[in-house]
Design an enzyme around this catalytic site. Structure first.
Site, short mmCIF file in Angstrom:
data_model
loop_
_atom_site.label_atom_id
_atom_site.label_comp_id
_atom_site.label_asym_id
_atom_site.label_seq_id
_atom_site.Cartn_x
_atom_site.Cartn_y
_atom_site.Cartn_z
N HIS A 202 17.81 64.56 92.29
CA HIS A 202 18.56 63.84 91.25
C HIS A 202 20.07 63.83 91.45
O HIS A 202 20.78 63.14 90.74
CB HIS A 202 18.25 64.41 89.86
CG HIS A 202 19.02 65.67 89.56
ND1 HIS A 202 18.56 66.89 89.93
CD2 HIS A 202 20.22 65.86 88.97
CE1 HIS A 202 19.45 67.82 89.56
NE2 HIS A 202 20.46 67.22 88.98
C1 UD1 Z 1 23.36 65.88 84.85
C2 UD1 Z 1 24.45 66.85 85.31
C3 UD1 Z 1 23.93 67.76 86.40
C4 UD1 Z 1 22.60 68.41 86.02
C5 UD1 Z 1 21.63 67.32 85.61
C6 UD1 Z 1 20.28 67.88 85.19
C7 UD1 Z 1 26.72 65.93 85.14
C8 UD1 Z 1 27.87 65.39 85.92
N1 UD1 Z 1 25.60 66.14 85.86
O1 UD1 Z 1 23.07 64.99 85.94
O2 UD1 Z 1 24.89 68.78 86.64
O3 UD1 Z 1 22.08 69.12 87.13
O4 UD1 Z 1 22.19 66.59 84.51
O5 UD1 Z 1 19.34 66.87 85.00
O6 UD1 Z 1 26.84 66.16 83.96
N2 UD1 Z 1 19.09 59.14 82.03
C9 UD1 Z 1 17.99 58.71 81.32
N3 UD1 Z 1 17.48 59.50 80.35
C10 UD1 Z 1 18.00 60.72 80.07
C11 UD1 Z 1 19.13 61.15 80.79
C12 UD1 Z 1 19.65 60.37 81.78
O7 UD1 Z 1 17.46 57.63 81.54
O8 UD1 Z 1 17.49 61.39 79.17
C13 UD1 Z 1 19.61 58.32 83.15
C14 UD1 Z 1 20.76 57.42 82.85
O9 UD1 Z 1 20.50 56.20 83.47
C15 UD1 Z 1 21.95 58.08 83.55
C16 UD1 Z 1 21.29 58.87 84.67
O10 UD1 Z 1 19.99 59.19 84.19
O11 UD1 Z 1 22.85 57.14 84.03
C17 UD1 Z 1 22.01 60.13 85.01
O12 UD1 Z 1 22.25 60.94 83.85
P1 UD1 Z 1 23.60 61.76 83.72
O13 UD1 Z 1 23.67 62.44 82.43
O14 UD1 Z 1 24.76 60.91 84.12
O15 UD1 Z 1 23.55 62.87 84.86
P2 UD1 Z 1 22.36 63.58 85.60
O16 UD1 Z 1 22.15 62.89 86.92
O17 UD1 Z 1 21.16 63.81 84.75
#
Ligand code: UD1
Length: 356
Positions: A202
Site C-alpha cells: 500500500h
Molecule cells: C496511510 C498512512 C500510512 C499508513 C497507512 C495504513 C499517511 C501519509 N499514510 O496511508 O502511514 O501505513 O495509512 O493503511 O498518512 N481510501 C479508501 N478508504 C479508506 C481509506 C483510504 O478508499 O478507508 C483510499 C483513498 O482513495 C485514498 C487512498 O486510499 O486516496 C490512500 O489513503 P490515505 O489515507 O491517503 O493513505 P494510506 O495509503 O492509507
C-alpha cells in the site's frame, strides 16, 4: 488527568486499543478523536468493534485528499476539540497525516503533546511518513519510544531529555490476540490446502507508479505457492487506474482483513511479503518469516535477527528461498519489542510527566 488520543488510520486503531484499556483501568479520562482519514468499514469501524475500543468521542470525517489538503483540513477542527476539552495530554500515534496535523494543532495552542512510537526512522525522505514522524518528534514534549534503536535515533537528534523507552504497544495487542482470540476466518477457503503466503502492498512508493506496481504484482503472481493478497484501497485504486489485473498467477485477493483475521492468516502462512511497517513486526512476533518490498525498514531488529529480508527488487525465487531458509532455521529467542506491557508503561509515564 485527561488524555485526548488522535487517530485516523488503520495501524493507529490497533495501537489505540491497549492504550484505551490501560488509561481506563487507571481511572484516567480518555477522549478519542478520529480524524476520518480512513473511513471504509473494514479499514476503520471493524477495528473499533473487534478490538473493543469505544466509539470515538469526536469524528471529524475528513477523508481522502492530497497530503496538504488532508493535513490542512484536520487542523482547525482538531484545534476546536483541544480548546473545548483542554486535555492534560494530546497523545498522537505513529506517522500518518493525522499524527502531524494533531501535533501542529496541539503545540500552536500550547497543549502538552506526547508522541507514541517516537524515534522510528527510515532515513528515506521520499516517504511522507518520514516527514510526519520527524516533525512530530521535534514538536513533542514527551517521546514514547518503542525500542532502544528508536531511543538512539532520538539521542542523535538531541531529543534524549524528552525520550522514554516504553516498549512497543503493537506487541501488546498482537500477542494478546494471538493467545486469546479465535476467529472463524479460515484462509484455506481462499487459498486452498497448500502452504500459502500473505501479502499486502500500500505504500505510495510502491503503488503510485505503473512500472513499480506492475513489477511487484508480477513478482507476487510468480511465487511458488498461493498468495493471499489483502487489497488496501490505495492498491485497488492504482491497479484499476493502470489496468493492472490482480487476478493472475498465484494471486488470490481479498478485501482488507480484520485484525484477528490477519493475525490468524499470518500465523498459518509460510511467509509474509509486504511493504507495511506493522505487518513486518507482527510476522516476527508470530514467528513467520517476512520479505519487505522496500529499500529500508524502521524495524531493523527483524533484519538483524535474520527473519526479515528487506529488498525492494526481490524476485519470486529470492522471496521463496529466503522464506524456506528462515523456516528451516530455529526461530530467534530475542524480544526487542518488549514484554507486552508497553501500554501500561505509557499510562504510567503520562501520569508521571503530567504538567498541570
Ligand atoms: C496511510 C498512512 C500510512 C499508513 C497507512 C495504513 C499517511 C501519509 N499514510 O496511508 O502511514 O501505513 O495509512 O493503511 O498518512 N481510501 C479508501 N478508504 C479508506 C481509506 C483510504 O478508499 O478507508 C483510499 C483513498 O482513495 C485514498 C487512498 O486510499 O486516496 C490512500 O489513503 P490515505 O489515507 O491517503 O493513505 P494510506 O495509503 O492509507
Amino acid at each position: 488527568m485527561q488524555v485526548v488520543s488522535v487517530v485516523g488510520a488503520r495501524p493507529q486503531f490497533v495501537k489505540l486499543a491497549p492504550i484505551d484499556k490501560e488509561l481506563r483501568l487507571r481511572g484516567i479520562e480518555h477522549i478519542i478523536v478520529h480524524t476520518g482519514q480512513h473511513y471504509d468499514h473494514n479499514m476503520s469501524e471493524s477495528f473499533f468493534e473487534l478490538l473493543d475500543i469505544p466509539k470515538p468521542d469526536f469524528n471529524l470525517g475528513i477523508g481522502s485528499a492530497s497530503h496538504a489538503g488532508q493535513t490542512a483540513s484536520m487542523l482547525e477542527p482538531l484545534e476546536k476539540v483541544f480548546l473545548k476539552v483542554n486535555p492534560s495530554w494530546v497523545l498522537v500515534y505513529g506517522d500518518t497525516n493525522s499524527t502531524l496535523a494533531a501535533a501542529l494543532a496541539a503545540i500552536k495552542i500550547h497543549k502538552p503533546l506526547a508522541h507514541l512510537e517516537a524515534g522510528l526512522r527510515s532515513f528515506n525522505r521520499a516517504m511522507p511518513e518520514e516527514h510526519n514522524r520527524v516533525l512530530t518528534d521535534h514538536a513533542s514534549d514527551l517521546l514514547l519510544a518503542p525500542t532502544q534503536t528508536a531511543m538512539n535515533h532520538l539521542a542523535n537528534e538531541g531529543l534524549s531529555a524528552k525520550s522514554i523507552l516504553v516498549g512497543d504497544v503493537m506487541t501488546d495487542v498482537c500477542l494478546n490476540i494471538a493467545a486469546t482470540q479465535g476467529t472463524s476466518f479460515d484462509p484455506k477457503s481462499l487459498v486452498g490446502d497448500s502452504p500459502f503466503y500473505v501479502a499486502t502492498i500500500h505504500r505510495a512508493e510502491n503503488t503510485d507508479s505503473p512500472e513499480r506496481l506492475c513489477r511487484i504484482i508480477e513478482t507476487l503472481a510468480g511465487l511458488d505457492h498461493p498468495v493471499l493478497l489483502t487489497v488496501h484501497p490505495r492498491l485497488a485504486k492504482f491497479a484499476s487506474e493502470y489496468g493492472i489485473s490482480l487476478m493472475r498467477g498465484s494471486l488470490r485477493t481479498t478485501a482488507p482483513l480484520s485484525y484477528p483475521e490477519m493475525v490468524s492468516a499470518v500465523m498459518q502462512a509460510r511467509g509474509v511479503v509486504t511493504d507495511s511497517g506493522g505487518l513486518q513486526k507482527e510476522a516476527f512476533l508470530l514467528k513467520t518469516a517476512c520479505v519487505t518490498l522496500r529499500t529500508e525498514t524502521e524495524w531493523v531488529e527483524t533484519v538483524e535477527l535474520g527473519v526479515n529480508l528487506v529488498d525492494n527488487l526481490a524476485t519470486s525465487e529470492q522471496i521463496s528461498d529466503f522464506i524456506t531458509d528462515a523456516a528451516n532455521n530455529s526461530w530467534p529467542t530475542e524480544t526487542p519489542y518488549g514484554d507486552g506491557k508497553a501500554a501500561e508503561n505509557v499510562a504510567l509515564t503520562l501520569r508521571q510527566h503530567q504538567v498541570d
